[in-house]
Scaffold this motif. Structure first.
Motif, PDB file in Angstrom:
ATOM      1  N   GLY B  14      44.879  90.175 -16.562  1.00 30.36           N
ATOM      2  CA  GLY B  14      43.943  90.663 -15.535  1.00 30.36           C
ATOM      3  C   GLY B  14      42.506  90.654 -16.022  1.00 30.36           C
ATOM      4  O   GLY B  14      42.044  89.686 -16.623  1.00 30.36           O
ATOM      5  N   ASP B  15      41.784  91.753 -15.801  1.00 30.33           N
ATOM      6  CA  ASP B  15      40.361  91.811 -16.151  1.00 30.33           C
ATOM      7  C   ASP B  15      40.105  91.634 -17.641  1.00 30.33           C
ATOM      8  O   ASP B  15      39.070  91.124 -18.045  1.00 30.33           O
ATOM      9  CB  ASP B  15      39.753  93.175 -15.774  1.00 30.33           C
ATOM     10  N   THR B  16      41.041  92.136 -18.440  1.00 30.31           N
ATOM     11  CA  THR B  16      40.798  92.089 -19.887  1.00 30.31           C
ATOM     12  C   THR B  16      41.412  90.855 -20.529  1.00 30.31           C
ATOM     13  O   THR B  16      41.590  90.787 -21.744  1.00 30.31           O
ATOM     14  CB  THR B  16      41.390  93.342 -20.570  1.00 30.31           C
ATOM     15  N   GLU B  17      41.769  89.866 -19.713  1.00 33.65           N
ATOM     16  CA  GLU B  17      42.376  88.646 -20.246  1.00 33.65           C
ATOM     17  C   GLU B  17      41.376  87.883 -21.107  1.00 33.65           C
ATOM     18  O   GLU B  17      40.214  87.737 -20.738  1.00 33.65           O
ATOM     19  CB  GLU B  17      42.819  87.780 -19.067  1.00 33.65           C
ATOM     20  N   ILE B  18      41.850  87.399 -22.266  1.00 35.17           N
ATOM     21  CA  ILE B  18      40.999  86.581 -23.148  1.00 35.17           C
ATOM     22  C   ILE B  18      41.647  85.214 -23.292  1.00 35.17           C
ATOM     23  O   ILE B  18      42.788  85.107 -23.741  1.00 35.17           O
ATOM     24  CB  ILE B  18      40.862  87.241 -24.536  1.00 35.17           C
ATOM     25  N   ARG B  19      40.952  84.160 -22.884  1.00 37.90           N
ATOM     26  CA  ARG B  19      41.498  82.806 -23.003  1.00 37.90           C
ATOM     27  C   ARG B  19      41.029  82.221 -24.345  1.00 37.90           C
ATOM     28  O   ARG B  19      40.006  81.555 -24.408  1.00 37.90           O
ATOM     29  CB  ARG B  19      41.053  81.934 -21.834  1.00 37.90           C
ATOM     30  N   ALA B  20      41.770  82.503 -25.409  1.00 40.07           N
ATOM     31  CA  ALA B  20      41.384  82.036 -26.738  1.00 40.07           C
ATOM     32  C   ALA B  20      41.390  80.504 -26.803  1.00 40.07           C
ATOM     33  O   ALA B  20      40.549  79.899 -27.453  1.00 40.07           O
ATOM     34  CB  ALA B  20      42.309  82.622 -27.803  1.00 40.07           C
ATOM     35  N   LEU B  21      42.369  79.871 -26.122  1.00 41.19           N
ATOM     36  CA  LEU B  21      42.391  78.414 -25.945  1.00 41.19           C
ATOM     37  C   LEU B  21      42.556  78.158 -24.452  1.00 41.19           C
ATOM     38  O   LEU B  21      43.378  78.806 -23.802  1.00 41.19           O
ATOM     39  CB  LEU B  21      43.561  77.768 -26.694  1.00 41.19           C
ATOM     40  N   ASP B  22      41.773  77.216 -23.923  1.00 41.94           N
ATOM     41  CA  ASP B  22      41.768  76.983 -22.486  1.00 41.94           C
ATOM     42  C   ASP B  22      41.965  75.505 -22.184  1.00 41.94           C
ATOM     43  O   ASP B  22      41.005  74.738 -22.096  1.00 41.94           O
ATOM     44  CB  ASP B  22      40.418  77.484 -21.929  1.00 41.94           C
ATOM     45  N   ASP B  23      43.246  75.102 -22.066  1.00 43.65           N
ATOM     46  CA  ASP B  23      43.588  73.731 -21.686  1.00 43.65           C
ATOM     47  C   ASP B  23      43.007  72.703 -22.667  1.00 43.65           C
ATOM     48  O   ASP B  23      42.257  71.803 -22.287  1.00 43.65           O
ATOM     49  CB  ASP B  23      43.055  73.471 -20.263  1.00 43.65           C
ATOM     50  N   VAL B  24      43.366  72.866 -23.958  1.00 43.81           N
ATOM     51  CA  VAL B  24      42.827  71.984 -24.993  1.00 43.81           C
ATOM     52  C   VAL B  24      43.729  70.788 -25.237  1.00 43.81           C
ATOM     53  O   VAL B  24      44.924  70.943 -25.497  1.00 43.81           O
ATOM     54  CB  VAL B  24      42.652  72.768 -26.329  1.00 43.81           C
ATOM     55  N   SER B  25      43.161  69.597 -25.138  1.00 43.91           N
ATOM     56  CA  SER B  25      43.894  68.381 -25.481  1.00 43.91           C
ATOM     57  C   SER B  25      43.120  67.671 -26.566  1.00 43.91           C
ATOM     58  O   SER B  25      41.950  67.348 -26.393  1.00 43.91           O
ATOM     59  CB  SER B  25      44.041  67.480 -24.245  1.00 43.91           C
ATOM     60  N   ILE B  26      43.795  67.455 -27.702  1.00 49.24           N
ATOM     61  CA  ILE B  26      43.103  66.828 -28.833  1.00 49.24           C
ATOM     62  C   ILE B  26      44.122  66.169 -29.740  1.00 49.24           C
ATOM     63  O   ILE B  26      45.262  66.637 -29.839  1.00 49.24           O
ATOM     64  CB  ILE B  26      42.292  67.879 -29.618  1.00 49.24           C
ATOM     65  N   GLU B  27      43.737  65.068 -30.375  1.00 46.56           N
ATOM     66  CA  GLU B  27      44.630  64.416 -31.326  1.00 46.56           C
ATOM     67  C   GLU B  27      43.937  64.265 -32.671  1.00 46.56           C
ATOM     68  O   GLU B  27      42.765  63.898 -32.737  1.00 46.56           O
ATOM     69  CB  GLU B  27      45.043  63.035 -30.792  1.00 46.56           C
ATOM     70  N   PHE B  28      44.657  64.602 -33.747  1.00 41.16           N
ATOM     71  CA  PHE B  28      44.149  64.399 -35.101  1.00 41.16           C
ATOM     72  C   PHE B  28      44.930  63.248 -35.709  1.00 41.16           C
ATOM     73  O   PHE B  28      46.161  63.253 -35.696  1.00 41.16           O
ATOM     74  CB  PHE B  28      44.297  65.670 -35.944  1.00 41.16           C
ATOM     75  N   TYR B  29      44.215  62.226 -36.226  1.00 45.08           N
ATOM     76  CA  TYR B  29      44.865  60.970 -36.619  1.00 45.08           C
ATOM     77  C   TYR B  29      45.283  60.963 -38.091  1.00 45.08           C
ATOM     78  O   TYR B  29      44.634  61.553 -38.947  1.00 45.08           O
ATOM     79  CB  TYR B  29      43.911  59.814 -36.329  1.00 45.08           C
ATOM     80  N   ASP B  30      46.370  60.235 -38.379  1.00 43.88           N
ATOM     81  CA  ASP B  30      46.873  60.089 -39.750  1.00 43.88           C
ATOM     82  C   ASP B  30      45.781  59.603 -40.698  1.00 43.88           C
ATOM     83  O   ASP B  30      45.008  58.713 -40.361  1.00 43.88           O
ATOM     84  CB  ASP B  30      47.996  59.046 -39.790  1.00 43.88           C
ATOM     85  N   GLY B  31      45.759  60.197 -41.879  1.00 54.57           N
ATOM     86  CA  GLY B  31      44.843  59.731 -42.913  1.00 54.57           C
ATOM     87  C   GLY B  31      43.375  59.973 -42.618  1.00 54.57           C
ATOM     88  O   GLY B  31      42.502  59.354 -43.199  1.00 54.57           O
ATOM     89  N   GLN B  32      43.081  60.889 -41.678  1.00 54.91           N
ATOM     90  CA  GLN B  32      41.679  61.193 -41.381  1.00 54.91           C
ATOM     91  C   GLN B  32      41.326  62.617 -41.780  1.00 54.91           C
ATOM     92  O   GLN B  32      42.172  63.523 -41.776  1.00 54.91           O
ATOM     93  CB  GLN B  32      41.401  61.017 -39.891  1.00 54.91           C
TER      94      GLN B  32
END
Ligand SMILES: Nc1ncnc2c1ncn2[C@@H]1O[C@H](COP(=O)(O)OP(=O)(O)OP(=O)(O)O)[C@@H](O)[C@H]1O
Ligand SMILES: Nc1ncnc2c1ncn2[C@@H]1O[C@H](COP(=O)(O)OP(=O)(O)OP(=O)(O)O)[C@@H](O)[C@H]1O
Ligand SMILES: [Mg+2]
Ligand SMILES: [Mg+2]
Lengths: 226, 226
Positions: B14-32
């Motif tokens: 409700g009012d005190t809701e905290i969206r710490a992550l909000d619909d995050v799409s991300i890719e981390f690649y091998d060897g990077q």
């Protein structure tokens, strides 16, 4: 405001002896903002803890104002610290069962002081925690916990503040808010601040930078951003 | 190596809701080597913990390699992490009753792995802790404790490493040793490293920088020091 004379702190003995502080003599002046820098393990936290009376020296003396801390009983030391010294810990040292607001007001509660509500509001505004007051430490990010530790010390408005890496877990903008606020506290309210930092951008806010290495003072520079 | 799709993490309601992550799409690649930056409280630690399977999402999915973490039992998740993922915590999470050496070797002891002595020696050399192995965390400086946490992850040589502000309490020289070492691990051993940092000098060691704000990805920059 605070001074060390021949301060030495030794751990262990013989071959495994570690001289965390090695004959350190330094004075921090009233109404000045001093940064303390140096490699990891060089004695910065040890110096701060000993000068704030949180830890005992092996040799030498430390003064706060006119009082040599070695002369005080444990009770006198606790009272003197409570009324005159603020300490922002490198590991924050928050009380896990209290929320942010309770943590911030704790020193004043313990000292039986009247809380200045306007000042409290200004402090939590400056550290950006206004919407986090009801949260406990484990419900806060690392940097938010650090800001609670900073607010706790600033809210009590002590004359002398030791800050051990107060911006280490903050992005540069949050860090600058706090550094600006500290510099204002020194300029406008005459507080004395001694801040350990690894960040030369943070040190640039100070009037003077003291460098430690291997438990000794190796440099002392006035007006580092000049 | 690791991917998030529509990842959402919500605290409260409700009012005190905290969206710490909000619909995050991300890719981390091998060897990077990827840096993750953003304001205090923007969701960096939450993203890392959820992608490492240390915390559960409210919505969306996270993969390590071909495995979607939501499909695994607690036991399978623990085993997968143990064998594939290293995590350097923002608050270190050292075991207070074990000394530095025991803390560093603990993951390998728990996994029943053979310890590569030459590699262990190289790691503790690089983090500058060779003379501190017998000390417990409370006998170490803040930066030394951080280096124990770093060494613990590097010694086990996992293919995927999440590092949450691994140099926050280190002077620039100690920090650079560790960042050099990490970049070498990526170049020479093909490891994948995702590092949260507030320090743009540290981010300059990475191949790519991802920026978060208010629980969302707001920028994604290749080759930041180019
Ligand atoms: N248990 C919880 N209950 C409520 N809110 C939480 C909880 N845990 C984290 N949060 C909130 O989620 C948000 C994201 O936290 P996170 O630790 O991911 O931030 P961060 O980007 O790592 O910050 P920092 O740079 O300060 O470490 C913060 O606003 C934090 O207060
Ligand atoms: N209880 C102890 N026993 C043995 N050695 C100790 C103990 N406490 C601290 N030390 C050592 O004293 C030295 C100085 O520690 P100190 O915490 O003052 O360093 P520091 O400059 O604050 O470092 P950092 O930047 O990493 O926080 C370190 O080498 C540390 O290992
Ligand atoms: Mg320290
Ligand atoms: Mg964090």
């Amino acid at each position: 405001a605070a001074m060390a004379k021949g301060a030495t702190k030794v751990y262990g003995q013989g071959d495994t002896e570690i001289r965390a502080l090695d004959d350190v003599s330094i004075e921090f002046y009233d109404g000045q903002f001093t940064a303390v820098m140096g490699p990891s393990g060089s004695g910065k936290s040890t110096l701060m803890h000993c000068m704030a009376g949180l830890d005992e020296l092996t040799g030498g003396e430390v003064w706060i104002g006119e009082t040599e801390l070695g002369q005080l009983s444990r009770r006198e030391l606790t009272l003197m610290r409570r009324d005159n010294v603020g300490f922002i810990f490198q590991a924050y040292n928050l009380v896990p069962t209290l929320n942010a607001k309770e943590n911030i007001l704790l020193p004043q509660m313990l000292a039986g002081s009247d809380v200045d509500d306007a000042w409290f509001d200004e402090v939590i505004e400056k550290v950006g925690l206004a919407d986090r007051m009801a949260h406990k430490p484990n419900e806060l990010s690392g940097g938010q916990q650090q800001r609670v530790a900073v607010a706790r010390t600033l809210a009590a408005r002590p004359l002398l503040i030791f800050a051990d890496e107060p911006t280490g877990n903050l992005d540069s903008r949050s860090g600058q808010e706090i550094l600006d606020f500290m510099r204002r506290a020194v300029r406008e309210y005459g507080q004395t601040i001694v801040m350990v930092t690894h960040d030369s951008n943070a040190a640039a806010y100070a009037d003077r930078v003291v460098f430690l290495a291997d438990g000794k003072v190796v440099a002392d520079v006035a007006d580092p951003s000049a």
